[in-house]
Write a protein that holds these residues in place. Structure first.
Motif, PDB file in Angstrom:
ATOM      1  N   GLU A 233       0.931  -1.230  -0.004  1.00  0.00           N
ATOM      2  CA  GLU A 233      -0.037  -0.009   0.121  1.00  0.00           C
ATOM      3  C   GLU A 233       0.792   1.523  -0.012  1.00  0.00           C
ATOM      4  OE1 GLU A 233      -3.379   0.243  -0.095  1.00  0.00           O
ATOM      5  OE2 GLU A 233      -3.159  -2.000  -0.664  1.00  0.00           O
ATOM      6  N   SER A 234       0.430   2.553  -0.563  1.00  0.00           N
ATOM      7  CA  SER A 234       1.061   3.787  -0.679  1.00  0.00           C
ATOM      8  C   SER A 234       1.130   4.218   1.131  1.00  0.00           C
ATOM      9  CB  SER A 234       0.400   4.562  -1.440  1.00  0.00           C
ATOM     10  OG  SER A 234      -0.777   4.877  -0.950  1.00  0.00           O
ATOM     11  N   GLU A 235       0.563   3.577   1.908  1.00  0.00           N
ATOM     12  CA  GLU A 235       0.871   4.162   3.106  1.00  0.00           C
ATOM     13  C   GLU A 235       1.805   3.383   3.997  1.00  0.00           C
ATOM     14  OE1 GLU A 235      -2.033   3.386   1.922  1.00  0.00           O
ATOM     15  OE2 GLU A 235      -3.134   5.185   1.674  1.00  0.00           O
ATOM     16  N   THR A 236       2.219   2.385   3.362  1.00  0.00           N
ATOM     17  CA  THR A 236       3.331   1.467   4.414  1.00  0.00           C
ATOM     18  C   THR A 236       4.670   2.266   4.434  1.00  0.00           C
ATOM     19  OG1 THR A 236       3.841   0.281   2.359  1.00  0.00           O
ATOM     20  CG2 THR A 236       2.119  -0.591   3.547  1.00  0.00           C
ATOM     21  N   GLU A 237       5.476   1.513   5.533  1.00  0.00           N
ATOM     22  CA  GLU A 237       6.758   2.027   5.775  1.00  0.00           C
ATOM     23  C   GLU A 237       7.717   2.265   4.462  1.00  0.00           C
ATOM     24  OE1 GLU A 237       8.011  -0.485   8.714  1.00  0.00           O
ATOM     25  OE2 GLU A 237       7.020   0.504  10.232  1.00  0.00           O
ATOM     26  N   TYR A 238       7.586   0.957   3.683  1.00  0.00           N
ATOM     27  CA  TYR A 238       8.379   0.742   2.454  1.00  0.00           C
ATOM     28  C   TYR A 238       7.350   0.582   1.320  1.00  0.00           C
ATOM     29  CZ  TYR A 238      11.652  -0.030   6.255  1.00  0.00           C
ATOM     30  OH  TYR A 238      12.258   0.259   7.427  1.00  0.00           O
ATOM     31  N   VAL A 239       7.332   1.391   0.238  1.00  0.00           N
ATOM     32  CA  VAL A 239       6.383   1.256  -0.857  1.00  0.00           C
ATOM     33  C   VAL A 239       7.239   0.486  -2.051  1.00  0.00           C
ATOM     34  CG1 VAL A 239       4.895   2.476  -2.430  1.00  0.00           C
ATOM     35  CG2 VAL A 239       5.126   3.516  -0.145  1.00  0.00           C
ATOM     36  N   VAL A 240       6.609  -0.498  -2.370  1.00  0.00           N
ATOM     37  CA  VAL A 240       7.273  -1.464  -3.373  1.00  0.00           C
ATOM     38  C   VAL A 240       6.432  -1.740  -4.498  1.00  0.00           C
ATOM     39  CG1 VAL A 240       8.514  -3.640  -3.742  1.00  0.00           C
ATOM     40  CG2 VAL A 240       8.633  -2.542  -1.685  1.00  0.00           C
ATOM     41  N   THR A 241       6.971  -1.426  -5.710  1.00  0.00           N
ATOM     42  CA  THR A 241       6.128  -2.147  -6.931  1.00  0.00           C
ATOM     43  C   THR A 241       7.086  -2.518  -7.819  1.00  0.00           C
ATOM     44  OG1 THR A 241       6.879   0.320  -8.170  1.00  0.00           O
ATOM     45  CG2 THR A 241       4.758   0.219  -7.002  1.00  0.00           C
ATOM     46  N   VAL A 242       6.598  -3.341  -8.964  1.00  0.00           N
ATOM     47  CA  VAL A 242       7.484  -4.140  -9.787  1.00  0.00           C
ATOM     48  C   VAL A 242       6.975  -4.014 -11.080  1.00  0.00           C
ATOM     49  CG1 VAL A 242       6.220  -6.441  -9.290  1.00  0.00           C
ATOM     50  CG2 VAL A 242       8.625  -6.453 -10.100  1.00  0.00           C
ATOM     51  N   VAL A 243       7.933  -4.324 -12.123  1.00  0.00           N
ATOM     52  CA  VAL A 243       7.647  -4.792 -13.635  1.00  0.00           C
ATOM     53  C   VAL A 243       8.485  -5.875 -14.016  1.00  0.00           C
ATOM     54  CG1 VAL A 243       7.979  -3.701 -15.822  1.00  0.00           C
ATOM     55  CG2 VAL A 243       7.555  -2.107 -14.080  1.00  0.00           C
ATOM     56  N   LYS A 244       7.771  -6.479 -14.731  1.00  0.00           N
ATOM     57  CA  LYS A 244       8.185  -7.964 -15.283  1.00  0.00           C
ATOM     58  C   LYS A 244       8.665  -7.563 -16.716  1.00  0.00           C
ATOM     59  CE  LYS A 244       4.235  -9.423 -13.878  1.00  0.00           C
ATOM     60  NZ  LYS A 244       2.831 -10.408 -13.834  1.00  0.00           N
ATOM     61  N   HIS A 245       9.908  -7.939 -16.782  1.00  0.00           N
ATOM     62  CA  HIS A 245      10.355  -7.811 -18.159  1.00  0.00           C
ATOM     63  C   HIS A 245      10.733  -9.201 -18.872  1.00  0.00           C
ATOM     64  CE1 HIS A 245      10.860  -3.489 -17.588  1.00  0.00           C
ATOM     65  NE2 HIS A 245      11.671  -3.738 -16.625  1.00  0.00           N
ATOM     66  N   ILE A 246      10.391  -9.409 -20.087  1.00  0.00           N
ATOM     67  CA  ILE A 246      10.493 -10.902 -20.543  1.00  0.00           C
ATOM     68  C   ILE A 246      11.483 -10.595 -21.978  1.00  0.00           C
ATOM     69  CG2 ILE A 246       9.428 -12.706 -21.839  1.00  0.00           C
ATOM     70  CD1 ILE A 246       8.328 -12.027 -18.916  1.00  0.00           C
ATOM     71  N   PHE A 247      12.369 -11.712 -21.462  1.00  0.00           N
ATOM     72  CA  PHE A 247      13.492 -11.677 -22.753  1.00  0.00           C
ATOM     73  C   PHE A 247      13.574 -13.079 -23.380  1.00  0.00           C
ATOM     74  CE2 PHE A 247      15.036  -8.339 -19.967  1.00  0.00           C
ATOM     75  CZ  PHE A 247      15.799  -7.584 -20.720  1.00  0.00           C
ATOM     76  N   LYS A 248      14.221 -13.335 -24.103  1.00  0.00           N
ATOM     77  CA  LYS A 248      14.323 -14.652 -24.730  1.00  0.00           C
ATOM     78  C   LYS A 248      14.454 -15.616 -23.961  1.00  0.00           C
ATOM     79  CE  LYS A 248      14.930 -13.702 -29.849  1.00  0.00           C
ATOM     80  NZ  LYS A 248      15.958 -14.031 -31.031  1.00  0.00           N
ATOM     81  N   GLU A 249      15.712 -15.564 -23.059  1.00  0.00           N
ATOM     82  CA  GLU A 249      16.093 -16.640 -22.230  1.00  0.00           C
ATOM     83  C   GLU A 249      16.083 -16.079 -20.652  1.00  0.00           C
ATOM     84  OE1 GLU A 249      19.690 -18.150 -23.583  1.00  0.00           O
ATOM     85  OE2 GLU A 249      18.855 -18.821 -25.506  1.00  0.00           O
ATOM     86  N   HIS A 250      15.474 -15.078 -20.356  1.00  0.00           N
ATOM     87  CA  HIS A 250      15.379 -14.481 -18.924  1.00  0.00           C
ATOM     88  C   HIS A 250      14.363 -13.786 -18.894  1.00  0.00           C
ATOM     89  CE1 HIS A 250      19.887 -14.813 -20.231  1.00  0.00           C
ATOM     90  NE2 HIS A 250      19.978 -15.272 -18.957  1.00  0.00           N
ATOM     91  N   ILE A 251      14.061 -13.728 -17.408  1.00  0.00           N
ATOM     92  CA  ILE A 251      13.076 -12.982 -16.892  1.00  0.00           C
ATOM     93  C   ILE A 251      13.700 -12.006 -15.870  1.00  0.00           C
ATOM     94  CG2 ILE A 251      10.717 -12.924 -15.431  1.00  0.00           C
ATOM     95  CD1 ILE A 251      10.566 -14.452 -18.119  1.00  0.00           C
ATOM     96  N   VAL A 252      13.429 -10.604 -16.050  1.00  0.00           N
ATOM     97  CA  VAL A 252      13.955  -9.769 -15.288  1.00  0.00           C
ATOM     98  C   VAL A 252      12.724  -9.052 -14.404  1.00  0.00           C
ATOM     99  CG1 VAL A 252      15.294  -7.523 -14.897  1.00  0.00           C
ATOM    100  CG2 VAL A 252      16.038  -9.375 -16.793  1.00  0.00           C
ATOM    101  N   LEU A 253      12.976  -8.966 -13.020  1.00  0.00           N
ATOM    102  CA  LEU A 253      12.047  -8.140 -12.182  1.00  0.00           C
ATOM    103  C   LEU A 253      12.561  -6.786 -11.842  1.00  0.00           C
ATOM    104  CD1 LEU A 253      10.823 -11.343  -9.920  1.00  0.00           C
ATOM    105  CD2 LEU A 253      10.050 -10.445 -12.122  1.00  0.00           C
ATOM    106  N   GLN A 254      11.810  -5.871 -12.119  1.00  0.00           N
ATOM    107  CA  GLN A 254      12.255  -4.458 -11.799  1.00  0.00           C
ATOM    108  C   GLN A 254      11.718  -3.785 -10.757  1.00  0.00           C
ATOM    109  OE1 GLN A 254      12.780  -1.861 -15.079  1.00  0.00           O
ATOM    110  NE2 GLN A 254      12.643   0.096 -13.696  1.00  0.00           N
ATOM    111  N   TYR A 255      12.175  -3.619  -9.572  1.00  0.00           N
ATOM    112  CA  TYR A 255      11.310  -3.222  -8.200  1.00  0.00           C
ATOM    113  C   TYR A 255      11.735  -2.014  -8.033  1.00  0.00           C
ATOM    114  CZ  TYR A 255      10.876  -8.212  -7.063  1.00  0.00           C
ATOM    115  OH  TYR A 255      10.506  -9.592  -7.089  1.00  0.00           O
ATOM    116  N   GLU A 256      10.865  -1.071  -7.905  1.00  0.00           N
ATOM    117  CA  GLU A 256      11.020   0.227  -7.261  1.00  0.00           C
ATOM    118  C   GLU A 256      10.521   0.402  -5.854  1.00  0.00           C
ATOM    119  OE1 GLU A 256      11.828   2.707  -9.108  1.00  0.00           O
ATOM    120  OE2 GLU A 256      12.545   1.458 -11.082  1.00  0.00           O
ATOM    121  N   VAL A 257      11.564   0.814  -5.002  1.00  0.00           N
ATOM    122  CA  VAL A 257      11.070   0.924  -3.702  1.00  0.00           C
ATOM    123  C   VAL A 257      11.427   2.132  -3.107  1.00  0.00           C
ATOM    124  CG1 VAL A 257      12.093  -0.195  -1.378  1.00  0.00           C
ATOM    125  CG2 VAL A 257      12.081  -1.501  -3.355  1.00  0.00           C
TER     126      VAL A 257
END
Length: 269
Positions: free
Chosen positions: A99-123
């Protein structure tokens, strides 16, 4: 209230459904997350009244997905570790893990590559007079036999209300022909240091801490890229002209995952 009104002047203005607040799916999901994270009954603010936007067409969806992937592609190319991965095939929309009201606000975006999955976290650290150092995310997939952690790029420092980015890369164990579906548990790990009020600098000593956020789902839809076909019959004829054509009915009830089903269909094609 409109139908049962006794004052006839109420009916001078026709009833307008657009004037009634609507709770969106995102707000409903936010309410569910709040119930899990706190015992306080959440309240949902109604959105601004007005006409709702029309659903985007398939052309708009395809263009939007392409623009999003290009934007992230430019950012990821600046990071040396991702250059060998090639182009980003698809990037998801932003997923909120707190939630936006928590101590640490975390969102993520999933990136799909041919042979990899990359998770981009914004904290974002919302605690006043506190600095987080060496911030990383331990993302553990439920399907560990299909996804193998490659590396983590942590955020060196997060001061109050200034977001930072963390990358967690996974390699597809079965290569580019696999489409692993998995859920990830996500735990923030960091060192917390208080700000010295006399100097304004972080104290030399701190303490290690961790903070668990919501799970993340990787599903079959994350591998699907929107496309617009103006004339599907023409495209179908082009595909049929490249090889033999066959009709077949397949029952996939014995498949344990979407990855197995997709690999089976690819082999049959």
């Amino acid at each position: 209230m409109y139908v049962t009104a006794e004052d006839k002047s109420t009916f001078d203005t026709p009833f307008d459904l657009a004037a009634i607040p609507v709770v969106t799916k995102e707000q409903a999901d936010a309410e569910d997350r709040t119930k899990k994270l706190t015992t306080v009954t959440p309240t949902i603010k109604a959105p601004k009244t007005g006409p709702t936007k029309a659903a985007p067409s398939s052309t708009d969806a395809a263009a939007s997905a392409s623009a999003t992937a290009q934007k992230y592609q430019q950012e990821l190319l600046k990071i040396p570790e991702f250059k060998p991965y090639g182009s980003v095939l698809k990037s998801s929309s932003v997923v909120e893990l707190t939630e936006s009201e928590t101590e640490y606000v975390v969102t993520v975006v999933k990136h799909i590559f041919k042979e990899h999955i990359v998770l981009q976290y914004e904290v974002k650290n919302t605690l006043p007079d506190t600095v987080l150092e060496e911030v990383s995310v331990v993302a553990t997939p439920s399907e560990e036999e299909e996804l193998e952690e490659d590396f983590i790029i942590p955020a060196a420092k997060l001061v109050t209300d200034e977001p930072g980015t963390i990358y967690v890369s996974f390699k597809k164990v079965n290569g580019e022909v696999s489409f692993p579906a998995s859920s990830f548990t996500n735990v923030l790990k960091f060192s917390t240091k208080e700000i010295d009020p006399t100097t304004g600098e972080p104290e030399e000593s701190g303490y290690d801490d961790e903070y668990q956020v919501e799970d993340l789902e990787l599903t079959g839809s994350d591998y699907v890229i929107p496309a617009f076909a103006g004339n599907f019959n023409h495209i179908w004829e082009q595909v049929g002209a490249q090889g033999e054509e066959a009709d077949e009915t397949l029952q996939l009830s014995n498949m344990k995952s979407i990855a197995g089903a997709l690999r089976f269909l690819i082999d049959k094609m």
